[in-house]
Design a protein around this motif. Structure first.
Motif, PDB file in Angstrom:
ATOM      1  N   MET A   1       0.837  -1.207   0.000  1.00  0.00           N
ATOM      2  CA  MET A   1       0.000   0.000   0.000  1.00  0.00           C
ATOM      3  C   MET A   1       0.870   1.255   0.000  1.00  0.00           C
ATOM      4  O   MET A   1       0.572   2.222  -0.698  1.00  0.00           O
ATOM      5  CB  MET A   1      -0.945  -0.004   1.199  1.00  0.00           C
ATOM      6  CG  MET A   1      -1.918   1.149   1.177  1.00  0.00           C
ATOM      7  SD  MET A   1      -2.867   1.184  -0.339  1.00  0.00           S
ATOM      8  CE  MET A   1      -4.467   0.873   0.267  1.00  0.00           C
ATOM      9  N   GLU A   2       1.944   1.237   0.786  1.00  0.00           N
ATOM     10  CA  GLU A   2       2.866   2.375   0.792  1.00  0.00           C
ATOM     11  C   GLU A   2       3.456   2.598  -0.600  1.00  0.00           C
ATOM     12  O   GLU A   2       3.550   3.732  -1.061  1.00  0.00           O
ATOM     13  CB  GLU A   2       4.002   2.140   1.788  1.00  0.00           C
ATOM     14  CG  GLU A   2       3.650   2.423   3.214  1.00  0.00           C
ATOM     15  CD  GLU A   2       4.829   2.203   4.146  1.00  0.00           C
ATOM     16  OE1 GLU A   2       5.989   2.355   3.697  1.00  0.00           O
ATOM     17  OE2 GLU A   2       4.589   1.864   5.303  1.00  0.00           O
TER      18      GLU A   2
ATOM     19  N   GLY B   1       3.756   9.143  -4.431  1.00  0.00           N
ATOM     20  CA  GLY B   1       3.523  10.055  -5.539  1.00  0.00           C
ATOM     21  C   GLY B   1       2.067  10.401  -5.758  1.00  0.00           C
ATOM     22  O   GLY B   1       1.717  11.053  -6.733  1.00  0.00           O
ATOM     23  N   ARG B   2       1.202   9.969  -4.861  1.00  0.00           N
ATOM     24  CA  ARG B   2      -0.230  10.275  -4.973  1.00  0.00           C
ATOM     25  C   ARG B   2      -0.615  11.303  -3.921  1.00  0.00           C
ATOM     26  O   ARG B   2       0.111  11.528  -2.969  1.00  0.00           O
ATOM     27  CB  ARG B   2      -1.062   9.005  -4.819  1.00  0.00           C
ATOM     28  CG  ARG B   2      -0.763   7.997  -5.905  1.00  0.00           C
ATOM     29  CD  ARG B   2      -1.659   6.794  -5.808  1.00  0.00           C
ATOM     30  NE  ARG B   2      -1.214   5.735  -6.685  1.00  0.00           N
ATOM     31  CZ  ARG B   2      -1.597   5.583  -7.946  1.00  0.00           C
ATOM     32  NH1 ARG B   2      -2.446   6.427  -8.467  1.00  0.00           N
ATOM     33  NH2 ARG B   2      -1.143   4.587  -8.667  1.00  0.00           N
ATOM     34  N   ASN B   3      -1.772  11.913  -4.112  1.00  0.00           N
ATOM     35  CA  ASN B   3      -2.200  13.016  -3.252  1.00  0.00           C
ATOM     36  C   ASN B   3      -2.508  12.569  -1.829  1.00  0.00           C
ATOM     37  O   ASN B   3      -2.105  13.185  -0.872  1.00  0.00           O
ATOM     38  CB  ASN B   3      -3.419  13.715  -3.866  1.00  0.00           C
ATOM     39  CG  ASN B   3      -3.811  14.953  -3.110  1.00  0.00           C
ATOM     40  OD1 ASN B   3      -2.980  15.776  -2.798  1.00  0.00           O
ATOM     41  ND2 ASN B   3      -5.082  15.075  -2.801  1.00  0.00           N
ATOM     42  N   GLY B   4      -3.271  11.521  -1.672  1.00  0.00           N
ATOM     43  CA  GLY B   4      -3.656  11.071  -0.337  1.00  0.00           C
ATOM     44  C   GLY B   4      -4.793  11.892   0.241  1.00  0.00           C
ATOM     45  O   GLY B   4      -5.503  12.600  -0.468  1.00  0.00           O
ATOM     46  N   GLN B   5      -4.957  11.831   1.543  1.00  0.00           N
ATOM     47  CA  GLN B   5      -6.070  12.506   2.221  1.00  0.00           C
ATOM     48  C   GLN B   5      -5.682  13.932   2.575  1.00  0.00           C
ATOM     49  O   GLN B   5      -4.591  14.179   3.062  1.00  0.00           O
ATOM     50  CB  GLN B   5      -6.442  11.717   3.481  1.00  0.00           C
ATOM     51  CG  GLN B   5      -7.654  12.215   4.185  1.00  0.00           C
ATOM     52  CD  GLN B   5      -8.948  11.879   3.468  1.00  0.00           C
ATOM     53  OE1 GLN B   5      -8.979  11.652   2.278  1.00  0.00           O
ATOM     54  NE2 GLN B   5     -10.027  11.858   4.195  1.00  0.00           N
ATOM     55  N   ASP B   6      -6.591  14.891   2.350  1.00  0.00           N
ATOM     56  CA  ASP B   6      -6.388  16.270   2.777  1.00  0.00           C
ATOM     57  C   ASP B   6      -7.721  16.825   3.267  1.00  0.00           C
ATOM     58  O   ASP B   6      -8.717  16.111   3.344  1.00  0.00           O
ATOM     59  CB  ASP B   6      -5.760  17.128   1.670  1.00  0.00           C
ATOM     60  CG  ASP B   6      -6.579  17.156   0.388  1.00  0.00           C
ATOM     61  OD1 ASP B   6      -7.739  16.742   0.413  1.00  0.00           O
ATOM     62  OD2 ASP B   6      -6.042  17.601  -0.644  1.00  0.00           O
ATOM     63  N   SER B   7      -7.761  18.107   3.618  1.00  0.00           N
ATOM     64  CA  SER B   7      -8.960  18.663   4.235  1.00  0.00           C
ATOM     65  C   SER B   7     -10.138  18.744   3.261  1.00  0.00           C
ATOM     66  O   SER B   7     -11.289  18.602   3.670  1.00  0.00           O
ATOM     67  CB  SER B   7      -8.669  20.035   4.837  1.00  0.00           C
ATOM     68  OG  SER B   7      -8.230  20.927   3.843  1.00  0.00           O
ATOM     69  N   LEU B   8      -9.885  18.965   1.975  1.00  0.00           N
ATOM     70  CA  LEU B   8     -10.987  18.985   1.003  1.00  0.00           C
ATOM     71  C   LEU B   8     -11.583  17.586   0.858  1.00  0.00           C
ATOM     72  O   LEU B   8     -12.809  17.445   0.796  1.00  0.00           O
ATOM     73  CB  LEU B   8     -10.498  19.511  -0.351  1.00  0.00           C
ATOM     74  CG  LEU B   8     -11.530  19.535  -1.482  1.00  0.00           C
ATOM     75  CD1 LEU B   8     -12.773  20.325  -1.075  1.00  0.00           C
ATOM     76  CD2 LEU B   8     -10.930  20.113  -2.742  1.00  0.00           C
ATOM     77  N   ASN B   9     -10.755  16.561   0.826  1.00  0.00           N
ATOM     78  CA  ASN B   9     -11.271  15.192   0.758  1.00  0.00           C
ATOM     79  C   ASN B   9     -12.115  14.861   1.981  1.00  0.00           C
ATOM     80  O   ASN B   9     -13.150  14.209   1.880  1.00  0.00           O
ATOM     81  CB  ASN B   9     -10.130  14.187   0.647  1.00  0.00           C
ATOM     82  CG  ASN B   9      -9.604  14.071  -0.762  1.00  0.00           C
ATOM     83  OD1 ASN B   9     -10.065  14.744  -1.659  1.00  0.00           O
ATOM     84  ND2 ASN B   9      -8.627  13.218  -0.938  1.00  0.00           N
TER      85      ASN B   9
END
Length: 138
Positions: free
Chosen positions: A12-13, A18-26
């Motif tokens: 999974m790592e 290189g991907r966005n991942g979780q942020d406040s908009l998500n």
């Protein structure tokens, strides 16, 4: 079992590099989807449940996206748009935490919020932002 979990974690790592991942908009999009699904459960409006999957799909797309610059720009816009709401929420949390020891007053001129200790009687408060002086009972 533990080796299998470690191997899956490593995979999974490697996948998320290189991907966005979780942020406040998500997080906000997922919360909106949950609210829409909750409302759908009580109103029995079928098309509303389909619209609940739109923000969820957008959140998943953003999470796995490799276009980091565009996703960061979207998140920055969201943070700027939601800043007044977060500021009000934080102020209310501070007011609640300090309710026994301090009072909060708003400057009549510039509307800046100031914190003063309780139990001092009638005091003169000077605004740090505009210099306006006003009296209040604490």
């Amino acid at each position: 079992m533990r080796q299998w979990l470690e191997k899956m974690n490593w995979k999974m790592e490697r996948f998320m590099r290189g991907r966005n991942g979780q942020d406040s908009l998500n997080l906000a999009l997922c919360l909106l989807a949950l609210i829409l699904l909750f409302v759908t459960a009580f109103t029995q409006v079928r098309w509303l449940s389909l619209t609940a999957f739109l923000p969820l799909g957008w959140a998943m797309f953003r999470m796995y996206s490799k276009n980091l610059e565009k996703r960061r720009a979207e998140n920055a816009k969201w943070r700027k748009l939601s800043a007044p709401f977060r500021k009000a929420r934080d102020l209310n949390q501070d007011k609640w935490a300090d309710r026994k020891t301090h009072r909060y007053f708003t400057c009549p001129k510039c509307h800046e919020t100031m914190r003063v200790p309780k139990g001092k009687g009638k005091i003169e408060i000077t605004c740090r932002k505009c210099g306006e002086k006003f009296q209040r009972k604490t």
